[in-house]
Design an enzyme around this catalytic site. Structure first.
Site, PDB file in Angstrom:
ATOM      1  N   ALA A 158       0.813  -1.220   0.000  1.00 41.98           N
ATOM      2  CA  ALA A 158       0.000   0.000   0.000  1.00 41.98           C
ATOM      3  C   ALA A 158       0.845   1.266   0.000  1.00 41.98           C
ATOM      4  CB  ALA A 158      -0.946  -0.004   1.199  1.00 41.98           C
ATOM      5  N   TYR A 202      -2.901   6.360  -0.690  1.00 42.22           N
ATOM      6  CA  TYR A 202      -1.895   6.180  -1.738  1.00 42.22           C
ATOM      7  C   TYR A 202      -2.235   7.019  -2.969  1.00 42.22           C
ATOM      8  CZ  TYR A 202       1.074   3.484  -5.017  1.00 42.22           C
ATOM      9  OH  TYR A 202       2.005   3.093  -5.949  1.00 42.22           O
ATOM     10  N   THR A 206       4.237   1.311   1.534  1.00 46.33           N
ATOM     11  CA  THR A 206       5.071   1.307   2.742  1.00 46.33           C
ATOM     12  C   THR A 206       6.455   1.885   2.488  1.00 46.33           C
ATOM     13  OG1 THR A 206       4.026  -0.861   3.084  1.00 46.33           O
ATOM     14  CG2 THR A 206       5.637  -0.136   4.741  1.00 46.33           C
ATOM     15  N   THR A 236       4.962  -1.676  10.236  1.00 48.76           N
ATOM     16  CA  THR A 236       4.155  -2.863  10.501  1.00 48.76           C
ATOM     17  C   THR A 236       3.072  -3.009   9.447  1.00 48.76           C
ATOM     18  OG1 THR A 236       2.899  -4.064  12.180  1.00 48.76           O
ATOM     19  CG2 THR A 236       2.428  -1.716  11.984  1.00 48.76           C
ATOM     20  N   HIS A 237       2.681  -4.273   9.202  1.00 45.66           N
ATOM     21  CA  HIS A 237       1.484  -4.576   8.408  1.00 45.66           C
ATOM     22  C   HIS A 237       0.373  -5.117   9.313  1.00 45.66           C
ATOM     23  CE1 HIS A 237       3.380  -3.730   4.668  1.00 45.66           C
ATOM     24  NE2 HIS A 237       4.004  -4.868   4.498  1.00 45.66           N
ATOM     25  N   SER A 283      10.204   9.994  -6.025  1.00 52.75           N
ATOM     26  CA  SER A 283       9.359   9.673  -7.174  1.00 52.75           C
ATOM     27  C   SER A 283       9.583   8.214  -7.559  1.00 52.75           C
ATOM     28  CB  SER A 283       9.679  10.589  -8.358  1.00 52.75           C
ATOM     29  OG  SER A 283      11.004  10.345  -8.823  1.00 52.75           O
ATOM     30  N   ASP A 321      10.127   6.665 -10.422  1.00 53.97           N
ATOM     31  CA  ASP A 321      11.228   6.365 -11.348  1.00 53.97           C
ATOM     32  C   ASP A 321      12.590   6.435 -10.671  1.00 53.97           C
ATOM     33  OD1 ASP A 321       9.449   5.921 -13.384  1.00 53.97           O
ATOM     34  OD2 ASP A 321       9.637   7.921 -14.260  1.00 53.97           O
TER      35      ASP A 321
END
Length: 304
Positions: A57, A202, A59, A116-117, A237, A239
């Site tokens: 997501a 996001y 992280t 953490t997840h 960014s 890229d």
């Protein structure tokens, strides 16, 4: 021992692919479940910053932004070590003698930035007791699913995801590591106003990184100049990060993460799910999504 040294242990893929166990109804690797008491009793500190997300997501992206803010845009300082050593996952547990997240976190000097997840109800209670700051990042379910699927294919430390069709069903049922996406995003959303939590999306970060980086800096109580802000936008960014070995996991041996199957940083574009879901899969997913998200006031965008 660091992750890069894993190749010296001569572990085969079958040794890395984790057995799974449920802890409080949440699927975890057996190594994590075996160490759950230690994870649950982890001692947070008042000046800790925790980055909490569902898997895939944003992280690593958020971590790099935070690191750049904390180091006033100093790129060299932010490349002092790999992403997983700079800001460890507190619950991630590896076979001995490799360093697990707890080992790394407990050795870190304050102030620490940790990750953490874990779903909200499984966060070690010391984080609430110490009133640590938490940044939570949520990503729309379809893009999260596709990214998690390809990550599970290339990451030999995660269970085999099967076909995309099979994985969609696993994801909907919450039978993936760290459990249900739906419960995760709703759980953290429901407590965001009761604690020091900055809840980000996001898609907002992709749409206007300048605005969202300013939010993060304000939350961290850091004043940054326009010059430093623009530097952070550039160096975090997609890229640029994709070519940064301290952020893209390419220093790991292919026996752990096989970038020939899928790069760790794949596309990062909201709406990419359309290239993978069939019309029938999308319609079925949407119907299930409406049921599971009924009653919640969180709004996600599946494209920007």
């Amino acid at each position: 021992m660091s992750l890069e040294k894993m190749k010296d242990l001569h572990l085969g893929e079958q040794d890395l692919q984790p057995e799974t166990r449920e802890v409080n109804g949440i699927l975890m690797s057996k190594l994590m479940s075996d160490n759950w008491d230690k994870i649950w009793n982890f001692q947070a500190k008042p000046d800790d910053l925790l980055i909490a997300t569902y898997a895939k997501a944003g992280t690593t992206w958020t971590q790099e932004i935070v690191d750049m803010i904390q180091n006033d845009g100093d790129v060299q300082k932010c490349q002092r070590a790999n992403t997983y050593d700079r800001h460890p996952f507190i619950e991630w547990t590896l076979p001995s003698p490799l360093n697990s997240g707890l080992d790394l976190a407990n050795k870190m000097p304050s102030p620490r930035t940790l990750k953490t997840h874990l779903p909200v109800h499984m966060l070690p209670p010391s984080f609430w007791k110490e009133n640590s700051k938490i940044i939570y990042v949520a990503r729309n379910a379809k893009d999260c699913l596709v990214s998690y699927y390809y990550f599970s294919r290339m990451n030999k430390m995660l269970p085999d995801p099967g076909t995309l069709g099979e994985y969609i069903e696993q994801f909907k049922a919450g039978k993936v590591l760290w459990g249900s996406w739906y419960d995760h995003v709703k759980g953290w959303w429901d407590v965001k106003d009761q604690h020091r939590i900055l809840y980000l999306f996001y898609e907002d970060m992709k749409e206007d990184p300048k605005r969202e980086i300013k939010k993060i800096a304000k939350f961290l109580e850091k004043d940054i100049s326009e010059e430093v802000l623009n530097k952070i936008i550039y160096h975090t960014s997609f890229d640029v990060m994709k070519e940064n070995p301290m952020a893209n996991y390419t220093t790991l041996p292919s026996s752990i993460m096989d970038h020939s199957i899928s790069p760790f940083m794949r596309k990062g574009m909201p709406g990419d799910w359309k290239n993978y879901f069939t019309v029938a899969q999308s319609e079925d997913f949407d119907e299930d999504y409406r049921r599971k998200m009924a009653g919640s006031n969180i709004t996600f965008r599946t494209e920007i």
